[in-house]
Structures are given as C-alpha cells and as structure tokens.
Design an enzyme around this catalytic site. Structure first.
Site, short mmCIF file in Angstrom:
data_model
loop_
_atom_site.label_atom_id
_atom_site.label_comp_id
_atom_site.label_asym_id
_atom_site.label_seq_id
_atom_site.Cartn_x
_atom_site.Cartn_y
_atom_site.Cartn_z
N LYS A 33 0.83 -1.22 0.00
CA LYS A 33 0.00 0.00 0.00
C LYS A 33 0.86 1.26 0.00
O LYS A 33 0.64 2.17 -0.80
CB LYS A 33 -0.91 0.01 1.24
CG LYS A 33 -1.63 1.34 1.45
CD LYS A 33 -2.46 1.34 2.70
CE LYS A 33 -1.73 1.61 3.98
NZ LYS A 33 -1.46 3.03 4.30
N ASN A 34 1.83 1.32 0.91
CA ASN A 34 2.58 2.57 1.05
C ASN A 34 3.47 2.84 -0.16
O ASN A 34 3.74 4.00 -0.48
CB ASN A 34 3.40 2.57 2.35
CG ASN A 34 2.50 2.72 3.57
OD1 ASN A 34 1.31 3.02 3.43
ND2 ASN A 34 3.05 2.49 4.74
N CYS A 127 -4.71 13.14 12.63
CA CYS A 127 -5.46 11.91 12.40
C CYS A 127 -5.46 11.16 13.72
O CYS A 127 -4.85 11.60 14.69
CB CYS A 127 -4.85 11.09 11.27
SG CYS A 127 -3.24 10.44 11.67
N ARG A 132 0.81 14.49 13.34
CA ARG A 132 1.46 14.28 12.05
C ARG A 132 1.65 15.57 11.25
O ARG A 132 1.04 15.78 10.20
CB ARG A 132 0.67 13.25 11.23
CG ARG A 132 0.61 11.93 11.93
CD ARG A 132 -0.17 10.91 11.15
NE ARG A 132 0.66 10.09 10.29
CZ ARG A 132 0.20 9.08 9.57
NH1 ARG A 132 -1.06 8.78 9.59
NH2 ARG A 132 1.01 8.37 8.82
N ASP A 320 3.82 0.15 12.21
CA ASP A 320 2.60 -0.44 11.61
C ASP A 320 2.36 -1.87 12.09
O ASP A 320 1.28 -2.41 11.87
CB ASP A 320 2.69 -0.40 10.08
CG ASP A 320 2.52 1.01 9.53
OD1 ASP A 320 2.09 1.90 10.29
OD2 ASP A 320 2.82 1.23 8.34
N ARG A 412 -9.02 0.38 4.22
CA ARG A 412 -8.00 1.30 3.72
C ARG A 412 -6.72 0.55 3.36
O ARG A 412 -5.98 0.99 2.50
CB ARG A 412 -7.64 2.34 4.80
CG ARG A 412 -8.66 3.42 5.00
CD ARG A 412 -8.13 4.42 6.02
NE ARG A 412 -6.75 4.73 5.71
CZ ARG A 412 -5.79 4.98 6.61
NH1 ARG A 412 -6.09 4.99 7.89
NH2 ARG A 412 -4.57 5.23 6.25
C1 UD1 Z 1 4.46 6.53 6.67
C2 UD1 Z 1 3.53 5.39 6.37
C3 UD1 Z 1 2.89 4.88 7.65
C4 UD1 Z 1 3.95 4.54 8.69
C5 UD1 Z 1 4.91 5.71 8.90
C6 UD1 Z 1 6.07 5.38 9.80
C7 UD1 Z 1 2.81 5.94 4.13
C8 UD1 Z 1 1.70 6.34 3.25
N1 UD1 Z 1 2.52 5.86 5.45
O1 UD1 Z 1 3.66 7.60 7.17
O2 UD1 Z 1 2.13 3.71 7.33
O3 UD1 Z 1 3.32 4.23 9.92
O4 UD1 Z 1 5.45 6.12 7.63
O5 UD1 Z 1 6.74 4.28 9.32
O6 UD1 Z 1 3.89 5.68 3.68
N2 UD1 Z 1 6.72 14.07 11.31
C9 UD1 Z 1 6.95 15.38 11.65
N3 UD1 Z 1 7.05 16.32 10.65
C10 UD1 Z 1 6.93 15.98 9.33
C11 UD1 Z 1 6.70 14.63 9.01
C12 UD1 Z 1 6.60 13.69 10.02
O7 UD1 Z 1 7.06 15.72 12.83
O8 UD1 Z 1 7.04 16.88 8.47
C13 UD1 Z 1 6.58 13.06 12.40
C14 UD1 Z 1 5.19 12.41 12.42
O9 UD1 Z 1 4.27 13.20 13.11
C15 UD1 Z 1 5.48 11.08 13.11
C16 UD1 Z 1 6.90 10.77 12.62
O10 UD1 Z 1 7.45 11.99 12.14
O11 UD1 Z 1 5.48 11.26 14.50
C17 UD1 Z 1 6.94 9.72 11.53
O12 UD1 Z 1 6.15 10.13 10.45
P1 UD1 Z 1 6.47 9.77 8.94
O13 UD1 Z 1 7.65 8.86 8.86
O14 UD1 Z 1 6.48 11.02 8.14
O15 UD1 Z 1 5.16 8.93 8.55
P2 UD1 Z 1 4.28 9.08 7.25
O16 UD1 Z 1 5.13 9.31 6.06
O17 UD1 Z 1 3.15 9.98 7.52
#
Ligand code: UD1
Length: 433
Positions: A33-34, A127, A132, A320, A412
């Site tokens: 999915k990701n 969410c 996030r 996850d 999802r």
């Molecule tokens: C992706 C995955 C999700 C997985 C996560 C962590 C997809 C579509 N989703 O989510 O399934 O659980 O990686 O492996 O690929 N953060 C910040 N600032 C930012 C971005 C992130 O503070 O600009 C924080 C987030 O709030 C969170 C942490 O970093 O606490 C990790 O987030 P991130 O690795 O970005 O996850 P996603 O890409 O949203």
C-alpha cells in the site's frame, strides 16, 4: 474504472469472527500500500504515460487515484494494473476533501512543484494516531528554493524565479520521516543540480519509489541508506513498474499463524523487509522459515513467551506492526512492554483489546501487557487501520464471537482480508446493514 466523483466509503457494516478455528494453507501477499501511494504520486513527475503493476485494490489507493484525476491526470485501471498519463497536469491545486482523508495525498506537493513550479495542497490535518505535521516536507522544499506560505489551511508553494525550477540543496531531516523523504526525493528528481537528503528514511517503500523514479530516468543513489543523493534531470520518461509485496500485510499474516497456532505459508514476500518482525516472532517462540527466496512459512511453537518491543524507523521494528503484535502478546506468557516512539497516539486499541479480556495498562507511550491464558469474543470498535488488524487477529484466537465495527479503517489497507482468511479456514462474515 476510477470514479472521479467517488465519495469516501465509510463502511457501516460489521465483521463477525468466531475464534478458535485453526488456519491452514497459503496466502498471496498483495502489493505494498505505502509503495503504491508514493508511486502514484510519483507518476506526476513523468511527462509520458506510466504503467504500475501489482497495485492493491484498497480505499486509500482509490483516494490517491481520485486525487490525480482531480488534478486533470488520465488514469485507467485494469485489475492490479494502473496506467497513469500525467503528460498534462490540468490543475496545481489538490482538493481538500481528498487530502483530508488521506495523509499520503499531501506527498503530491513534491512532484507538482517539480513539474509545474507551483502547488497548492491543503494541510492534511491530524489523524487518530497523532498530529502528524508536515514541517519537514515544507522546510525541505524551502531549502530547494520554493516560496511557501500557509494560509487558511492551504500550503501555497511556488518557485518565483523565471525558470520555475527547484534548485538542488543539502537537506538534513530532523527525523527520518518516510513522507518527507519521499516528497523531497520526488521534488529533487527534476530540480536543477544535486540534492542530498541526510537522515533520510530507509524504509523499503522509499527504495521502491526511488527505483520507480530511476526506471523513469531519475538519477538517485543511496536510497535505502540514510543519505540519498539526487542529481536533477530535465524530464522523466515512460516506464512499466511492479510494486514490491506489502511487508505489513505479510507481517499481519505471520501473526495470524502465531496467534492461532497454525502453520501458514506466504508469498510473494521479501524476507529481508521483515527482519525485525521475524526476530520478534522468534523471541516469542514462533519459528519463521524461508521456503524459497520469496516465500515464508510460519511454524508456531506450543507456547508463546512475553517480549519487549520498541517501534523505530526502519530497519527497526515497524510502528505499523505494533498493534498486531500487541494482540499476540496479550496471549504470551509473562509481562511484555511495548514502547511506541513513532506516533504519539497509537495505543488506542488497548481499550478494545482489554474488552476482550486482555490485561494491558498504558503509561505514556508504554503499554504494559500481562499475558492472559485466553481472550473472549466481544463487540469492539476499530480505531485506526492497524488497530483494526489487531482486533481481527485477537478475534481469530478468542473464545466465541467478536463483532468489529469501523471496517472503513480495515478496507484502507488490507486487500481482500476476509476472502484470504476464509480461504485459510477462518470463520467470519461481514454484515452489511
Ligand atoms: C508513513 C507510512 C505509515 C507509517 C509511517 C512510519 C505511508 C503512506 N505511510 O507515514 O504507514 O506508519 O510512515 O513508518 O507511507 N513528522 C513530523 N514532521 C513531518 C513529518 C513527520 O514531525 O514533516 C513526524 C510524524 O508526526 C510522526 C513521525 O514523524 O510522528 C513519523 O512520520 P512519517 O515517517 O512522516 O510517517 P508518514 O510518512 O506519515
């Protein structure tokens, strides 16, 4: 076909599961999915058509496809093949209704900006698993020369110089965010000059996206390490690309075998992507053997033993898989501690598991799990995607009937979960009102 006006499906139906049946057989693992979400966004970089294979049929993937349609891109779906023609991108503004339902849709900001020099994407908002934020995405794009303003919940990003081209930059991510790494890597493929992303995420889906971009002619090296270097090129060309297998779906079925004391085989999988998960299963007393380079067999032991888990960026234990493992640890002898370090609010399944007879206490980001001899079926509510999988797993092992609400979360991220479980001998049915 994808319906451009398709509205989000919030499934009011219920899943009933009668626990205690042993499972047996083989599971076909779907495309990741990701990876699919990032690669569909990445197709916006290509000024010719692209073919993406092994695309899972999931609500999140449909939402991402709808977003591209809303941007004026042409899409055709045939089974698990998605043909994307982004030769013309008609709009630079992503609609709020779609971005608010799918955080990953924010990632289009990178390719849109790279292709058009302008992008307007609503803030995805919070969410259920945490706030996030997208600050790392925004700061990286600014380092590449974008002007970014955030007004009325909308991120307006544009390149103000006449070239409309982003510029290569040295970017250090404060945290190895998967989404920020993907956004910035995509943006850098068409930038002028070289971009370095330090402290980059190393997840297999980041590597899959990089491979897809490289097949289109992007110059990327280091994906899968913590330093990714991208040399910008003027344009990307057509490709035909197959997405990797979903390691979270595979991990979920490994836990299904473990929690029901059943022997299952899974393929296709990339065993290397599941190292942390397999190591923890072995700690718990569950053997996982590689039957071939792309298939695994789970061979449960007679008793399950407690262990401690801390979620971390890859190659650490994946957040996850935290909820599915919590379901398993509720039935493992002794005391376990799960520490969630990636998302601040990802322990909401605890209350639901406790309704099924689990003994779990939460202190901050730690869950203290005291193994119990059995779980009992109960009505429960899925609070997020991976929490819904944890409840299904707990229900498969529980005594009696469990009724799960909130199936829109499950849909999802798990392709045909019920069909796959039924074919293994599980007793379940979905009741639609
Ligand atoms: C992706 C995955 C999700 C997985 C996560 C962590 C997809 C579509 N989703 O989510 O399934 O659980 O990686 O492996 O690929 N953060 C910040 N600032 C930012 C971005 C992130 O503070 O600009 C924080 C987030 O709030 C969170 C942490 O970093 O606490 C990790 O987030 P991130 O690795 O970005 O996850 P996603 O890409 O949203």
């Amino acid at each position: 076909m994808i319906d451009p006006n398709g509205s989000p499906e919030v499934d009011p139906s219920l899943l009933q599961i009668w626990g205690g049946s042993p499972l047996e057989g083989h599971v076909k693992i779907s495309g990741a999915k990701n990876s699919a979400l990032a690669i569909i966004a990445g197709a916006l970089l290509c000024s010719q058509d692209c073919c993406v294979r092994n695309v899972p049929s999931l609500v999140d993937v449909r939402r991402m496809s709808q977003l591209l349609l809303a941007l004026g891109v042409k899409l055709q779906q045939r089974g698990d093949i998605l043909e994307i023609d982004a030769s013309v991108i008609g709009h630079s503004q992503a609609p709020y209704e779609l971005v608010s339902q799918l955080r990953a849709s924010f990632f289009v900001i990178g390719p849109l900006l790279a292709r058009l020099g302008i992008a307007q994407v609503p803030l995805p908002g919070g969410c259920t698993i945490g706030a996030r934020p997208v600050d790392l995405h925004v700061r990286g794009l600014q380092a590449m020369g974008a002007d970014v303003q955030i007004e009325h919940g909308m991120v307006h990003a544009y390149v103000s110089d006449g070239s409309r081209k982003l510029k290569g930059a040295k970017i250090y991510l404060d945290y190895p965010s998967v989404g920020a790494t993907e956004t910035l890597m995509m943006a850098a493929t068409l930038a002028e000059g070289e971009t370095t992303i330090e402290n980059a995420a190393q997840e297999p889906e980041v590597v899959d996206l990089a491979n897809f971009c490289r097949e289109m002619g992007a110059k990327i090296r280091g994906a899968g390490t913590n330093t990714i270097v991208i040399a910008g090129v003027p344009s990307l060309h057509s490709t035909d690309y197959k997405i990797i297998p979903d390691r979270v779906e595979a991990g979920t079925f490994l836990v299904a075998g473990a929690i029901t004391h059943s022997e299952l085989s899974l393929s296709p999988v990339v065993p290397e992507h599941l190292m942390a998960v397999i190591a923890k299963l072995q700690d718990i007393g569950v053997q996982v053997i590689a039957e071939s380079p792309d298939s695994l067999r789970v061979m449960p032991g007679y008793s399950l033993t407690a262990t401690d888990i801390e979620t971390l960026p890859y190659p650490g234990f994946p957040t996850d898989m935290q909820a599915p493992f919590m379901a398993l640890l509720t039935l493992s002898k002794g005391d376990s501690v799960i520490t969630e370090t990636v998302f601040e609010n990802r322990l909401r399944h605890v209350a639901e598991l406790n309704r099924m007879g689990a003994d779990i206490r939460v202190k901050g980001n730690h869950a203290l799990i005291r193994g119990v001899p059995m779980l009992s079926g109960a009505p429960v509510v899925a609070t997020d995607l991976r929490a819904s999988a944890a409840l299904v797993l707990a229900a498969l092992a529980a005594d009696g009937k469990t009724t799960i609400q909130g199936l829109h979360h499950l849909d999802r991220g798990y392709e045909q979960l019920e069909m796959k479980l039924l074919s293994l001998g599980a007793k379940l049915q979905r009741l639609s009102p």
